[in-house]
Design a protein around this motif. Structure first.
Motif, PDB file in Angstrom:
ATOM      1  N   ILE A 179       0.837  -1.193   0.000  1.00 51.43           N
ATOM      2  CA  ILE A 179       0.000   0.000   0.000  1.00 51.43           C
ATOM      3  C   ILE A 179       0.875   1.247   0.000  1.00 51.43           C
ATOM      4  O   ILE A 179       1.887   1.318   0.689  1.00 51.43           O
ATOM      5  N   HIS A 180       0.455   2.218  -0.768  1.00 51.11           N
ATOM      6  CA  HIS A 180       1.162   3.496  -0.904  1.00 51.11           C
ATOM      7  C   HIS A 180       0.245   4.600  -0.385  1.00 51.11           C
ATOM      8  O   HIS A 180      -0.791   4.897  -0.981  1.00 51.11           O
ATOM      9  N   LEU A 181       0.604   5.191   0.752  1.00 55.05           N
ATOM     10  CA  LEU A 181      -0.160   6.295   1.338  1.00 55.05           C
ATOM     11  C   LEU A 181       0.411   7.628   0.876  1.00 55.05           C
ATOM     12  O   LEU A 181       1.627   7.797   0.772  1.00 55.05           O
ATOM     13  N   ASP A 182      -0.470   8.571   0.625  1.00 57.98           N
ATOM     14  CA  ASP A 182      -0.105   9.913   0.166  1.00 57.98           C
ATOM     15  C   ASP A 182      -0.917  10.908   0.981  1.00 57.98           C
ATOM     16  O   ASP A 182      -2.154  10.903   0.934  1.00 57.98           O
ATOM     17  N   THR A 183      -0.229  11.773   1.737  1.00 61.42           N
ATOM     18  CA  THR A 183      -0.941  12.662   2.661  1.00 61.42           C
ATOM     19  C   THR A 183      -1.850  13.658   1.939  1.00 61.42           C
ATOM     20  O   THR A 183      -2.876  14.066   2.487  1.00 61.42           O
ATOM     21  N   TYR A 184      -1.483  14.054   0.710  1.00 59.53           N
ATOM     22  CA  TYR A 184      -2.349  14.959  -0.053  1.00 59.53           C
ATOM     23  C   TYR A 184      -3.704  14.308  -0.304  1.00 59.53           C
ATOM     24  O   TYR A 184      -4.760  14.915  -0.084  1.00 59.53           O
ATOM     25  N   HIS A 185      -3.695  13.071  -0.769  1.00 56.92           N
ATOM     26  CA  HIS A 185      -4.946  12.366  -1.055  1.00 56.92           C
ATOM     27  C   HIS A 185      -5.668  11.977   0.235  1.00 56.92           C
ATOM     28  O   HIS A 185      -6.902  12.028   0.307  1.00 56.92           O
ATOM     29  N   ARG A 203       1.840  -3.631   5.891  1.00 54.60           N
ATOM     30  CA  ARG A 203       1.639  -3.711   4.442  1.00 54.60           C
ATOM     31  C   ARG A 203       1.928  -2.373   3.773  1.00 54.60           C
ATOM     32  O   ARG A 203       1.768  -2.233   2.556  1.00 54.60           O
ATOM     33  N   LEU A 204       2.372  -1.402   4.545  1.00 58.80           N
ATOM     34  CA  LEU A 204       2.762  -0.110   3.978  1.00 58.80           C
ATOM     35  C   LEU A 204       4.108  -0.255   3.277  1.00 58.80           C
ATOM     36  O   LEU A 204       5.077  -0.726   3.866  1.00 58.80           O
ATOM     37  N   GLY A 205       4.152   0.146   2.004  1.00 60.06           N
ATOM     38  CA  GLY A 205       5.379  -0.026   1.240  1.00 60.06           C
ATOM     39  C   GLY A 205       5.994   1.243   0.687  1.00 60.06           C
ATOM     40  O   GLY A 205       7.159   1.254   0.289  1.00 60.06           O
ATOM     41  N   TYR A 206       5.215   2.337   0.677  1.00 60.18           N
ATOM     42  CA  TYR A 206       5.730   3.585   0.097  1.00 60.18           C
ATOM     43  C   TYR A 206       4.876   4.733   0.631  1.00 60.18           C
ATOM     44  O   TYR A 206       3.676   4.546   0.889  1.00 60.18           O
TER      45      TYR A 206
END
Length: 288
Positions: A179-185, A203-206
Motif C-alpha cells: 500500500i502506498h499512502l499519500d498525505t495529499y490524497h 503492508r505499507l510499502g511507500y
C-alpha cells in the motif's frame, strides 16, 4: 536505529525525463541531500534508461518509479483492447523501473488518472485484479514490489481509501503488492492521517508527503506530527518521498491531468531542501 530513505519527486525539478531533464533531476536531488529520486514514467519514451542508471549510480541515489494510466489504456475498463494496452504499458514501466535499478514500482497502476463519470463496474474491477496479479508475479520474479497508491475521488474511481486499497490487495493476493499512502490524497478522503497508517500496518510499502495544497511543507493545515508519529509506531522503514507540483515546472499535459493551475513555487531547490529538513525533523521527533 533504521532510517527511512528520503526521496524527492523528479517533477520538483523538471517536467520530463529527457536526457537533459534526467541530468538536472539527478544532480539537484544529490545536491539537496536526498537518498532517492522518484521518476514519473508518463514520459518514459524520452528516457535513456542506461544513461539515467549510470547517473543515479554515480550520484549514489536510489530510484523508484511511478505512473498512472490514460483512459485509452485503462485496466479498469470493460473493453478488452483498452485493458490490454494498459497491461502492456504497465509491463513496460516495470521493465524500465528494473533497468534503472529500482525495486519499487508504484502509483495509480489500476486506472486512468482523471475524473470518472461513473462508478467502477464489477467487470472493470475484475480486470484490474487480473492484470495486477500477472504484473505482481512478474515483479516478484525480480524481487520487486508494486505499490497501490491511494488517490482521491477526482483522480480515480478504483481506490480512494486505505480500506479500499487493502481489499484490492487482498483480491490480488500477492505478498509483493503493498500500500502506498499519500498525505495529499488522505487529506481529501480519510477521516484523519493516523488511523489509515495503523490500518495498513506492515503492508505499507511507500509514502508520499505532500501538503494539502501541494506547496511548502508546513505551510498548509496537515497534521504531519501525528502522521510521522504513526509511521514510527508501526515501525515503517520504507521510502518517504516528498511530492509537490507547480505549473512553473510540470509539463502542460501533466499539469492539466493533475489540475495544477497555479505556481505554488518557482524555486525547486529552496522547496526541496526545506522539505528534506522538515521530514528529517519530523522523523527525529517521532522516534524520540
Amino acid at each position: 536505529m533504521a532510517t527511512n530513505p528520503l526521496g524527492v519527486h523528479a517533477l520538483v525539478w523538471v517536467g520530463d525525463t529527457s536526457p537533459a531533464g534526467v541530468t538536472t533531476a539527478v544532480g539537484r536531488t544529490a545536491e539537496a541531500g536526498y537518498d532517492l529520486l522518484e521518476f514519473s514514467l508518463h514520459d518514459s519514451l524520452n528516457l535513456d534508461v542506461v544513461a539515467a542508471r549510470d547517473q543515479l549510480e554515480a550520484a549514489g541515489l536510489q530510484v523508484a518509479c511511478s505512473r498512472g494510466l490514460a483512459f485509452d489504456a485503462d485496466v479498469s475498463s470493460e473493453d478488452p483492447e483498452v485493458v490490454e494496452r494498459g497491461a502492456v504499458l504497465l509491463q513496460d514501466s516495470l521493465r524500465v523501473t528494473r533497468e534503472l535499478g529500482g525495486t519499487h514500482f508504484t502509483g495509480a497502476l489500476y486506472s486512468a488518472l482523471g475524473k470518472y463519470g461513473h462508478q467502477l463496474s464489477p467487470a472493470g474491477r475484475a480486470n484490474v485484479v487480473a492484470v495486477l496479479k500477472n504484473l505482481a508475479a512478474e515483479a516478484g520474479g525480480h524481487g520487486m514490489t508494486l505499490g497501490l497508491e491511494i488517490c482521491n475521488r477526482y483522480e480515480t474511481n478504483v481506490i480512494n481509501t486505505a480500506a479500499d486499497a487493502l481489499r484490492l490487495a487482498d483480491d490480488i493476493g500477492a505478498d509483493n503488492v503493498l500500500i502506498h499512502l499519500d498525505t495529499y490524497h488522505m487529506n481529501i478522503e480519510e477521516s484523519d492521517l493516523v488511523r489509515p497508517v495503523y490500518e495498513v500496518g506492515d503492508r505499507l510499502g511507500y509514502v508520499h508527503i505532500g501538503e494539502n495544497h501541494r506547496g511548502y511543507l508546513g505551510s498548509g493545515h496537515l497534521d504531519f506530527g501525528a502522521f510521522f508519529h504513526a509511521l514510527a509506531d508501526i515501525g515503517y522503514t520504507g521510502p518517504i518521498t516528498f511530492e509537490s507540483f507547480s505549473s512553473a515546472v510540470v509539463a502542460q499535459g501533466l499539469s492539466n491531468d493533475l489540475a495544477i493551475w497555479r505556481n505554488l513555487w518557482t524555486d525547486g531547490m529552496d522547496l526541496a531542501t526545506h522539505a528534506r529538513v522538515y521530514m528529517e525533523t519530523m522523523l527525529s521527533a517521532a522516534r524520540s
